[in-house]
Design an enzyme around this catalytic site. Structure first.
Site, PDB file in Angstrom:
ATOM      1  N   TYR A 124       0.733  -1.137   0.131  1.00 51.81           N
ATOM      2  CA  TYR A 124      -0.159  -0.059  -0.063  1.00 51.81           C
ATOM      3  C   TYR A 124       0.938   1.236  -0.062  1.00 51.81           C
ATOM      4  O   TYR A 124       0.471   2.265  -0.499  1.00 51.81           O
ATOM      5  CB  TYR A 124      -0.958   0.138   1.234  1.00 51.81           C
ATOM      6  N   LYS A 151       3.557 -15.227   1.451  1.00 50.14           N
ATOM      7  CA  LYS A 151       3.688 -16.138   0.182  1.00 50.14           C
ATOM      8  C   LYS A 151       5.196 -16.330   0.261  1.00 50.14           C
ATOM      9  O   LYS A 151       5.815 -15.628  -0.981  1.00 50.14           O
ATOM     10  CB  LYS A 151       2.953 -15.114  -0.858  1.00 50.14           C
ATOM     11  N   ASP A 201      -2.672 -18.310  -0.670  1.00 53.01           N
ATOM     12  CA  ASP A 201      -3.572 -18.841  -1.068  1.00 53.01           C
ATOM     13  C   ASP A 201      -4.427 -19.971  -0.336  1.00 53.01           C
ATOM     14  O   ASP A 201      -5.423 -20.430  -0.256  1.00 53.01           O
ATOM     15  CB  ASP A 201      -3.039 -19.550  -2.526  1.00 53.01           C
ATOM     16  N   ASP A 237      -6.079  -7.132   3.894  1.00 48.72           N
ATOM     17  CA  ASP A 237      -7.282  -6.627   3.527  1.00 48.72           C
ATOM     18  C   ASP A 237      -8.122  -7.666   2.828  1.00 48.72           C
ATOM     19  O   ASP A 237      -9.313  -7.495   3.078  1.00 48.72           O
ATOM     20  CB  ASP A 237      -6.903  -5.634   2.344  1.00 48.72           C
TER      21      ASP A 237
HETATM   22  C1  IPM Z   1     -10.403  -1.671   4.251  1.00 46.11           C
HETATM   23  C2  IPM Z   1     -10.784  -0.757   2.777  1.00 46.11           C
HETATM   24  C3  IPM Z   1      -9.591  -0.019   2.362  1.00 46.11           C
HETATM   25  C4  IPM Z   1      -8.458  -0.828   2.524  1.00 46.11           C
HETATM   26  C5  IPM Z   1      -9.765   0.939   1.307  1.00 46.11           C
HETATM   27  C6  IPM Z   1     -11.049   1.668   1.555  1.00 46.11           C
HETATM   28  C7  IPM Z   1      -8.661   1.885   1.085  1.00 46.11           C
HETATM   29  O1  IPM Z   1     -10.812  -1.977   1.884  1.00 46.11           O
HETATM   30  O2  IPM Z   1     -10.267  -0.957   5.182  1.00 46.11           O
HETATM   31  O3  IPM Z   1     -10.059  -2.818   4.174  1.00 46.11           O
HETATM   32  O4  IPM Z   1      -7.855  -1.275   1.260  1.00 46.11           O
HETATM   33  O5  IPM Z   1      -7.467  -0.657   3.338  1.00 46.11           O
HETATM   34 MG    MG Z   2     -10.880  -4.096   2.550  1.00 47.47          MG
END
Ligand code: IPM
Ligand code: MG
Length: 363
Positions: A143, A194, A226, A250
């Site tokens: 990210y 992974k 996975d 996520d």
């Molecule tokens: C989450 C959401 C967020 C992320 C988005 C909205 C940026 O999906 O909090 O899981 O990817 O972290």
């Molecule tokens: Mg999310």
């Protein structure tokens, strides 16, 4: 003595303001019973902030959050802002808030409530008793890793680049949080990576393995992501605490959420080393039902309970809110997302009123 807390509210977009109103009413109601004094200040985040200021995370919002004891966030985003450039998208505001407050640890519980067993898309015998805590690293990994961007090559081609990167100290600090949480739960920690393909995951696995002996009471295991996704839907009861990086967390936290039947029930906590935490539902802003009094406010209410437990150290007040949520479900109240035959279908506001009635009766 009355304990006094200053809380920043970020109602955000879509159903955010409706569900936030329910959570704030609940907090106000329990405050006198627990000798707590809350000072609420509202600030703008996401689409609401873009409309008012042009930025999804105005400086005043970050400053207001940093200066308070905790942040209660509802949800951000909506169709209206989807086509804006990335730097002006609501999501960018949320990511900026996470990194601005250094909230590296994201706790996402997925607990099956007996009252909602039938709401899961999996067979009751597979999900009954599921109680998982996903500990997701939140301020690193792909990210935030550099380089990132869409670059033009000399031959006219474009190249999109995101970089998954973790340093040993980043892995160690989220690892320690996860081991400590596992110690307070059933003592089982599964680290997901992974490592069969990615170097960054090899380092992840090495560091988590190295931490293991410091927590002899925790049984540590490792899974590739996975396989972890498959195991989550095959036999979710094998999991107690899961620790993983930002992207895998996520994805797996959404999958774990759906085991419970509705993402509309699940809260989360995002914590740093010190300073205010952010407490928010796992679900999004549901623009399709915004303003129609149809949203399920329970994840927001449970996020307020997580704020009391993990952010403000008020476990008794947190317990009371969580009990009240179970009680309204026992009474048969259901919003559309968790509705089943024979139950009482209610909207967001009525669910809030039912909660308040339960809380009133308790004192
Ligand atoms: C989450 C959401 C967020 C992320 C988005 C909205 C940026 O999906 O909090 O899981 O990817 O972290
Ligand atoms: Mg999310």
């Amino acid at each position: 003595m009355t304990a006094s807390f200053r809380i920043t509210l970020l109602p955000g977009d879509g159903i955010g303001p409706e569900i936030m109103a329910v959570a704030v009413a609940v907090l106000k109601q329990i405050s006198s019973q627990h000798d707590l004094d809350f000072h609420f200040t509202e600030a703008l985040l996401g689409g609401a902030a873009i409309d008012a200021t042009g930025s999804p995370l105005p400086n005043e919002t970050l400053a207001a959050c940093l200066a308070r004891d905790a942040v209660l966030l509802a949800s951000i985003g909506g169709y209206k802002w989807d086509s804006l450039p990335r730097s002006q998208r609501p999501e960018t505001g949320l990511l900026g808030l996470r990194s601005g407050l250094n909230l590296f640890a994201n706790l996402r519980p997925a607990t099956i409530l007996p009252q909602l067993l039938g709401a899961s898309s999996l067979k009751p015998e597979i999900v009954e008793g599921v109680d998982i805590m996903v500990v997701r690293e939140l301020t690193g990994g792909i990210y935030f890793g550099q380089p990132k961007g869409i670059f033009e090559l000399e031959n006219g081609e474009k190249r999109g680049v995101s970089t998954m990167v973790y340093s040993s100290s980043e892995i160690d600090r989220i690892g320690r949080v996860a081991f400590e949480i596992a110690q307070k739960r059933q003592g089982r920690l599964c680290s997901v990576d992974k490592a069969n393909v990615l170097e960054v995951s090899q380092l992840w696995r090495d560091r988590i393995t190295t931490l293991g002996p410091e927590y002899p009471d925790v049984e540590l295991s490792h899974l590739y992501v996975d396989n972890a996704a498959m195991q989550l839907v095959r036999a979710p009861k094998q999991f107690d605490t899961i620790v993983t990086g930002n992207l895998f967390g996520d994805i797996l936290s959404d999958a774990a959420a759906m085991l419970t039947g509705s993402i509309g029930m699940l809260p989360s906590a995002s914590l740093g080393e010190s300073g205010p935490g952010v407490f928010e539902p796992v679900h999004g802003s549901a623009p399709d039902i915004a303003g129609q009094d149809q949203a399920n406010p329970l994840a927001q209410v449970l996020s307020a309970a997580m704020m009391l437990r993990y952010g403000l150290n008020q476990p008794a007040a947190a317990d009371q809110i969580e009990q009240a949520v179970l009680a309204v479900l026992d009474q048969g109240y259901r919003t559309g997302d968790i509705m089943s035959p024979g139950m009482k279908s209610v909207g967001c506001r009525e669910m809030g009123q039912a909660l308040q009635k339960v809380l009133e009766a308790q004192f």
